[in-house]
Design a protein around this motif. Structure first.
Motif, mmCIF file in Angstrom:
data_model
loop_
_atom_site.group_PDB
_atom_site.id
_atom_site.type_symbol
_atom_site.label_atom_id
_atom_site.label_comp_id
_atom_site.label_asym_id
_atom_site.label_seq_id
_atom_site.Cartn_x
_atom_site.Cartn_y
_atom_site.Cartn_z
ATOM 1 N N LEU A 80 0.980 -1.188 -0.003
ATOM 2 C CA LEU A 80 -0.213 0.169 0.013
ATOM 3 C C LEU A 80 0.826 1.065 -0.097
ATOM 4 C CD1 LEU A 80 -2.920 1.247 0.218
ATOM 5 C CD2 LEU A 80 -2.462 1.282 2.615
ATOM 6 N N THR A 81 0.752 2.187 -0.920
ATOM 7 C CA THR A 81 1.730 3.308 -1.048
ATOM 8 C C THR A 81 0.661 4.590 -1.003
ATOM 9 O OG1 THR A 81 0.953 3.307 -3.511
ATOM 10 C CG2 THR A 81 3.277 2.301 -2.682
ATOM 11 N N GLY A 82 -0.640 4.347 -0.724
ATOM 12 C CA GLY A 82 -1.204 5.621 -0.708
ATOM 13 C C GLY A 82 -2.756 5.336 -0.647
ATOM 14 N N THR A 83 -3.272 6.228 0.407
ATOM 15 C CA THR A 83 -4.838 6.237 0.627
ATOM 16 C C THR A 83 -5.300 7.421 0.357
ATOM 17 O OG1 THR A 83 -4.973 4.557 2.345
ATOM 18 C CG2 THR A 83 -6.945 5.930 2.236
ATOM 19 N N HIS A 84 -5.916 7.908 -0.750
ATOM 20 C CA HIS A 84 -6.402 9.205 -1.364
ATOM 21 C C HIS A 84 -7.759 9.318 -0.980
ATOM 22 C CE1 HIS A 84 -2.342 9.162 -3.114
ATOM 23 N NE2 HIS A 84 -2.617 7.947 -3.670
ATOM 24 N N TRP A 85 -8.135 10.519 -0.085
ATOM 25 C CA TRP A 85 -9.384 10.540 -0.060
ATOM 26 C C TRP A 85 -10.025 11.668 -1.040
ATOM 27 C CZ3 TRP A 85 -12.014 7.558 3.402
ATOM 28 C CH2 TRP A 85 -11.145 6.968 4.486
ATOM 29 N N LEU A 86 -11.158 11.267 -1.469
ATOM 30 C CA LEU A 86 -11.679 12.221 -2.509
ATOM 31 C C LEU A 86 -11.988 13.628 -2.238
ATOM 32 C CD1 LEU A 86 -12.329 11.769 -5.436
ATOM 33 C CD2 LEU A 86 -14.662 11.483 -5.093
ATOM 34 N N ALA A 87 -12.388 13.651 -0.855
ATOM 35 C CA ALA A 87 -12.656 14.920 -0.326
ATOM 36 C C ALA A 87 -11.290 15.967 -0.471
ATOM 37 C CB ALA A 87 -13.116 14.886 1.054
ATOM 38 N N TYR B 73 -9.501 16.375 -2.996
ATOM 39 C CA TYR B 73 -9.349 16.731 -4.173
ATOM 40 C C TYR B 73 -10.684 17.139 -5.106
ATOM 41 C CZ TYR B 73 -5.022 14.054 -3.134
ATOM 42 O OH TYR B 73 -3.828 13.899 -2.347
ATOM 43 N N PRO B 74 -11.124 18.136 -4.722
ATOM 44 C CA PRO B 74 -12.649 18.441 -5.151
ATOM 45 C C PRO B 74 -12.673 18.532 -6.662
ATOM 46 C CG PRO B 74 -11.309 20.202 -4.108
ATOM 47 C CD PRO B 74 -10.825 19.146 -3.783
ATOM 48 N N GLU B 75 -11.493 18.670 -7.272
ATOM 49 C CA GLU B 75 -11.570 18.764 -8.817
ATOM 50 C C GLU B 75 -11.540 17.206 -9.438
ATOM 51 O OE1 GLU B 75 -12.052 21.480 -10.374
ATOM 52 O OE2 GLU B 75 -12.071 22.362 -8.608
ATOM 53 N N GLY C 111 -7.096 9.539 -14.343
ATOM 54 C CA GLY C 111 -8.519 9.587 -14.369
ATOM 55 C C GLY C 111 -8.991 10.600 -13.683
ATOM 56 N N ARG C 112 -10.163 10.822 -13.876
ATOM 57 C CA ARG C 112 -11.107 11.886 -13.066
ATOM 58 C C ARG C 112 -12.102 11.115 -12.267
ATOM 59 N NH1 ARG C 112 -11.779 17.346 -13.066
ATOM 60 N NH2 ARG C 112 -10.843 17.457 -15.039
ATOM 61 N N TRP C 113 -12.367 11.289 -10.780
ATOM 62 C CA TRP C 113 -12.835 10.796 -9.919
ATOM 63 C C TRP C 113 -13.801 11.450 -9.144
ATOM 64 C CZ3 TRP C 113 -11.500 5.360 -9.110
ATOM 65 C CH2 TRP C 113 -10.351 4.746 -9.598
ATOM 66 N N ARG C 114 -15.394 10.940 -9.189
ATOM 67 C CA ARG C 114 -16.146 11.863 -8.567
ATOM 68 C C ARG C 114 -17.107 10.971 -7.870
ATOM 69 N NH1 ARG C 114 -18.367 11.810 -13.593
ATOM 70 N NH2 ARG C 114 -20.667 11.283 -13.706
ATOM 71 N N GLU C 115 -17.671 11.523 -6.563
ATOM 72 C CA GLU C 115 -18.652 10.830 -5.857
ATOM 73 C C GLU C 115 -20.051 11.017 -6.499
ATOM 74 O OE1 GLU C 115 -20.875 10.293 -1.726
ATOM 75 O OE2 GLU C 115 -19.132 11.483 -1.818
ATOM 76 N N TRP D 17 -15.432 8.537 0.660
ATOM 77 C CA TRP D 17 -14.693 7.894 -0.376
ATOM 78 C C TRP D 17 -13.138 8.035 -0.445
ATOM 79 C CZ3 TRP D 17 -17.502 3.832 -2.771
ATOM 80 C CH2 TRP D 17 -18.868 3.963 -2.527
ATOM 81 N N ALA D 18 -12.611 6.939 -0.653
ATOM 82 C CA ALA D 18 -11.168 7.239 -0.988
ATOM 83 C C ALA D 18 -10.710 6.080 -2.071
ATOM 84 C CB ALA D 18 -10.293 6.882 0.223
ATOM 85 N N VAL D 19 -9.407 6.327 -2.828
ATOM 86 C CA VAL D 19 -8.821 5.210 -3.779
ATOM 87 C C VAL D 19 -7.370 4.966 -3.087
ATOM 88 C CG1 VAL D 19 -7.965 4.822 -5.930
ATOM 89 C CG2 VAL D 19 -10.099 6.383 -5.592
#
Length: 266
Positions: free
Chosen positions: A33-40, A42-44, A52-56, A112-114
């Protein structure tokens, strides 16, 4: 416990320890595991470490990818939009991937996170062993599971510094060296138990806290509490996990010099 039973238990522990080492060091094990990236954060919708582009949207993550992003979904090159729910299976079964990295969708308390799992992570390359104390019969004791009338949730700090809810369904009572102790536990879907605990060795000769996963209790609540199988939490192997700290009352006043103690790098 007879001498023969002790020898058999020690052999079973050795197999367990070998399996744990193999699981941890697997290509998509916790060391990758190299990262847990919370979508909050990265609002863009553009996560620097992830194409890619990610949105909830509507209780799912929507991935919008171009051909040049080099993403695959369900094992096939992907371009366009796809709705992704939280991945709940093995990491290598996650739907999205990028050049050997698995992209795992995570949901916690409505956020949400990736997560990115990379077999070439520095932690996986550096890993040498899990330091663990060899099996000792004195650390496997009988216990009793006492369910709560109603399950409860307590707020505890997590390894990333954020407070989250920890569900607890009861406690196990047991004795060590003649003194009584209890640990609050969750009940897993298969009936087994899960405790997050610390003890007098935590942060010194062992990691700052550990997990214990006793098998399901019998109909009378009898359960074996085997600290020989105390586990390092995932955050002992990668900083990007969000393991819960022990809830109040789950810090034992004794030194549990058993089970997994530390990660060892070469």
């Amino acid at each position: 416990m007879s001498t023969h039973a002790q020898q058999q238990a020690a052999r079973e522990w050795e197999r367990w320890h070998e399996e744990r080492t193999a699981t941890v060091s697997a290509p998509y094990g916790p060391l990758s595991l190299t990262g847990t990236h919370w979508l909050a954060d990265y609002p863009e919708g553009r996560i620097p470490a992830v194409p890619g582009r990610w949105r909830e949207e509507g209780g799912a993550l929507v991935l919008d990818a171009a051909p040049e992003d080099g993403l695959t979904v369900d094992g096939k090159p992907f371009a366009g939009e796809v709705r992704l729910g939280a991945d709940r299976g093995p990491v290598d079964a996650s739907r999205a991937a990028h050049e050997g990295r698995r992209l795992v969708v995570l949901s916690r308390e409505g956020l949400w996170a990736v997560r990115v799992f990379d077999p070439e992570s520095p932690a996986r390359r550096a890993f040498r062993a899990i330091e663990a104390t060899p099996y000792e019969p004195r650390w496997a004791v009988p216990g009793t599971f006492r369910p709560y009338p109603d399950a409860r949730t307590v707020r505890v700090e997590n390894a990333d510094g954020v407070e989250r809810g920890l569900g607890l369904a009861g406690e196990i009572a047991f004795e060590l060296d003649g003194a009584g102790h209890t640990l609050q536990v969750a009940v897993e879907p298969d009936g087994s138990l899960w405790a997050v605990f610390a003890d007098a060795t935590s942060g010194n000769s062992s990691y700052r806290f550990r997990f214990l996963r006793p098998a399901a209790p019998d109909a009378e609540g009898a359960v074996t509490v085997d600290f020989n199988r105390a586990l390092l939490p995932p955050c002992a192997f990668a900083d990007h996990f969000i393991c819960p700290f022990p809830p109040p009352g789950n810090t034992l006043p004794v030194a549990v010099a058993a089970g997994e103690r530390q990660r060892a790098d070469g």
